[in-house]
Enzyme design. Sequence first.
Site, short mmCIF file in Angstrom:
data_model
loop_
_atom_site.label_atom_id
_atom_site.label_comp_id
_atom_site.label_asym_id
_atom_site.label_seq_id
_atom_site.Cartn_x
_atom_site.Cartn_y
_atom_site.Cartn_z
N GLU A 113 -23.05 13.08 -71.70
CA GLU A 113 -22.81 12.56 -70.08
C GLU A 113 -23.42 11.76 -70.16
O GLU A 113 -23.45 10.85 -69.03
CB GLU A 113 -21.54 12.87 -69.81
N HIS A 133 -18.60 17.15 -70.10
CA HIS A 133 -19.38 18.23 -69.77
C HIS A 133 -19.78 19.29 -70.36
O HIS A 133 -20.74 19.49 -71.00
CB HIS A 133 -19.01 18.36 -68.11
#
Length: 346
Positions: A18, A315
Amino acid sequence: MNQPEVAQPLSLDGSIGEGGGQVLRTALSLSLCLQRPFRIENIRIGRKRPGLQPQHLAAVRAATAISDAVVEGDAPGSTALSFAPGPVRAGVYHFDIGTAGSTGLLLQTLLPALMLGEDDSTLTLDGGTHNPLAPTFEYLNQAYLPMINRMGPQIQAELVRPGFYPEGGGRIRVHIRPAVHLWPLQIPRRGKVLTLDGQALVANLPLEIAERELAVLQSGLAVHAGGLQAHRVEDCISTGNAVWVSVYSEHITEVFSVLGEKGVPAETVAQSLVDQVRTYLDEDVPVGPWLADQLLLPMALAGQGSFRSLEPSAHTTTQIEVIAAFTGRRFQVRPTDKGHVLISLE
């Protein structure tokens, strides 16, 4: 005379996964725990404001303070950083982010090393306590920290005063009693849902906003009137609104929260929260998407564990990559049914 061997710094690319501040925070945590130096480049390189921002600098400087680390590159906007920790020291610490940056994310950076220390520690953290893209205090206190306590440490957290974006000014205080070792977490199922409760908080705003939000929760979820509470505070410098639902099940508690936005009706804010909670209940998994990535690091330190969740978020996959870089061990993500996965470290 032979010189002691110095571990070679681990090289990290901050743009992996990310590509945000999570890569840096996880690296700092693991570096402190494993006493492994690292160098990271391309920090937040793809973001609108790349490099280290105040909340990231606060994490670096706090990690430096508890370990007397040697650091290079800790400047605003820096896209590269070298960090070489010394032994982590328990103690009483006060860190001020200086903005509305998340106190919760700062806590999660420092907690792993301090909860494996030799003595108790107390952290007082100033900044934001209710941020749009970070765990709220209630989530930390009711969902995340109970899982950590289940592993052996004893963590107690207190919301001294709330802090909302953009003013900040919030404060949390956390007492950490470390464990000699961590017990692995095994969370294969949620079990029976025992109860739901909903709460709404307004800071320097009319209490009516919170009451309207709770009315939506009561009509949209199986929350009994006794499980609804509205709170209003005035002794803080920020203005804001947060509403959350705690889902208490046999084997886990999950917390879902939404922050009010200027110009968005209270009913719309609360309905988005109702939708989140309904999705979680319909999916019948124990670990929601946010808790999933936050449990990986303590599980890696325990060396074992597993839980069932939804398809991994960016994440979560990023966390897996950074943990593998530091430890050489990779979590297994196995599909089960209905789009669910079993995430395990064996």
